[in-house]
Design a protein around this motif. Sequence first.
Motif, mmCIF file in Angstrom:
data_model
loop_
_atom_site.group_PDB
_atom_site.id
_atom_site.type_symbol
_atom_site.label_atom_id
_atom_site.label_comp_id
_atom_site.label_asym_id
_atom_site.label_seq_id
_atom_site.Cartn_x
_atom_site.Cartn_y
_atom_site.Cartn_z
ATOM 1 N N ALA A 166 0.823 -1.215 0.000
ATOM 2 C CA ALA A 166 0.000 0.000 0.000
ATOM 3 C C ALA A 166 0.856 1.264 0.000
ATOM 4 C CB ALA A 166 -0.924 -0.019 1.214
ATOM 5 N N VAL A 170 0.244 4.306 -2.851
ATOM 6 C CA VAL A 170 -0.079 5.727 -2.671
ATOM 7 C C VAL A 170 1.083 6.645 -3.042
ATOM 8 C CG1 VAL A 170 -1.909 5.380 -0.996
ATOM 9 C CG2 VAL A 170 0.435 5.583 -0.184
ATOM 10 N N ILE B 100 -6.075 5.460 2.467
ATOM 11 C CA ILE B 100 -4.933 4.544 2.559
ATOM 12 C C ILE B 100 -3.765 5.257 3.237
ATOM 13 C CG2 ILE B 100 -3.329 3.080 1.251
ATOM 14 C CD1 ILE B 100 -5.493 2.974 -0.972
ATOM 15 N N VAL B 101 -3.540 6.512 2.836
ATOM 16 C CA VAL B 101 -2.465 7.299 3.450
ATOM 17 C C VAL B 101 -2.729 7.456 4.949
ATOM 18 C CG1 VAL B 101 -1.381 9.582 3.524
ATOM 19 C CG2 VAL B 101 -1.922 8.539 1.312
ATOM 20 N N LEU B 104 -1.933 4.215 6.813
ATOM 21 C CA LEU B 104 -0.486 3.984 6.921
ATOM 22 C C LEU B 104 0.127 4.958 7.935
ATOM 23 C CD1 LEU B 104 0.449 3.423 3.155
ATOM 24 C CD2 LEU B 104 0.126 1.673 4.909
ATOM 25 N N ASP B 110 -0.021 -2.469 6.190
ATOM 26 C CA ASP B 110 -0.453 -2.561 4.793
ATOM 27 C C ASP B 110 -1.969 -2.461 4.744
ATOM 28 O OD1 ASP B 110 -0.430 -2.976 1.949
ATOM 29 O OD2 ASP B 110 1.449 -4.045 2.186
ATOM 30 N N TYR B 111 -2.503 -2.538 3.542
ATOM 31 C CA TYR B 111 -3.890 -2.188 3.313
ATOM 32 C C TYR B 111 -4.445 -3.099 2.242
ATOM 33 C CZ TYR B 111 -7.597 1.436 3.044
ATOM 34 O OH TYR B 111 -8.755 2.156 3.112
#
Lengths: 277, 135
Positions: A166, A170, B100-101, B104, B110-111
């Motif tokens: 991830a 991003v 998502i940011v 994190l 993780d995602y």
Amino acid sequence: MKPENTNYLRELVRSATGIVLEVEKEYLLEARLSPVAHREGLGDVESLVEMLRMNPDGVLRDMVLDAMTTNETSFFRDLHPFDALRQTILPQLMERRAETRTLNIWSAVCSSGQEPYSLLMMLSENFPELSSWNLNFLASDVSTSMIERARAGRYSQFEVSRGLPASFLVKYLSKVGQSWEMDAGLRKAVKFQVLNLVQPWPALPTMDIIMMRNVLIYFDNATKEKILRKACGCLRGDGYLFLGSSEVLMGLDVALQRTSIDGSWCYQPESRTPAVP
Amino acid sequence: MVDTMSNGSMRALVVDDFQTIHQIMRRVLGALGIHDISDAVDGEKALEVLEKEGPFNLVLVDWYMPVMNGLDFVRAVRARRHHDSTKILMVTTEAEQESIVAALDAGADDYLMKPFTPEMVEEKLAILGLCPAKG
């Protein structure tokens, strides 16, 4: 499917791509071509073959070949080769190429681009100094539509959920509508090119790293040898070739020696500088 | 520090307000050799389980849950340093880049976006160093 139609398709795929569909893989014809037949309003694969026979060089032929040569792919597939490159091979090659500051990398079966972009993200994360190097990155595939997709660098949510951390998602991709688009700088860093491994290759620079994973399994031994000899011919003496983790060269007459690095098998031209222990 | 590579001894906590997800995750993780699995229906319950039954190698946590949502749960876990070695994977329908940011930044490792496949879970676990990468 009628045996004559199966044979027609097998011969079409073999003559155009060198891929030999063994009897046990014939189910792939039905599995991969049914969606093409439906999409083109032809009903079933039998009708698709009839249409192909009438116009064997048309756009339908390209669609059939695309469908038969598209491989499953994901970002950072099998992780181990990326570990080997990051931990051992790239530091070694960068030391050896410090004077020329040039690295040539070829992703020979890039499909929709996940492999070359994975490599570039890994390089950017771990070797930022390469941004001032002359990095020649070639990515090729037999399929025109795959090369177009790879060049566009647009991926579905499903595709970015396959193997991509991830934090990389991003950092290196942006969400555009329902898709994710690869960073423009990374897209520009790759030269995408249609290249059929079983046909004559264009002039290529001498490569430091060649990724040719999970494609040789589709070819007979004679074709594998031809491809590997050509790959060996354009690989630098201390360069590295990566094949798929289940692909072995047993019984093939090629001058490559296998080395294990960081949990990954890779190959180097014989009688050359040994790999870093 | 808990052992992270031997799947047989690995412990996972699934946090989701949908029981179906608990069942699916048990099947998916079980296929990867992870059988010691606890579950919780919201962030607050999950914190209790974490303290009573922990440590866990892996927490899979949904975003939207009653009482304490997934993001607050991640922040709460990361504020407790004794769970630093626990890997946290957010598993959610929330698919926006900013989300998502945020996850994190909060400390998720993780995602994973729903819907997911068993292969996606396996690949995420490989990224987290919790199971071998598939060839």
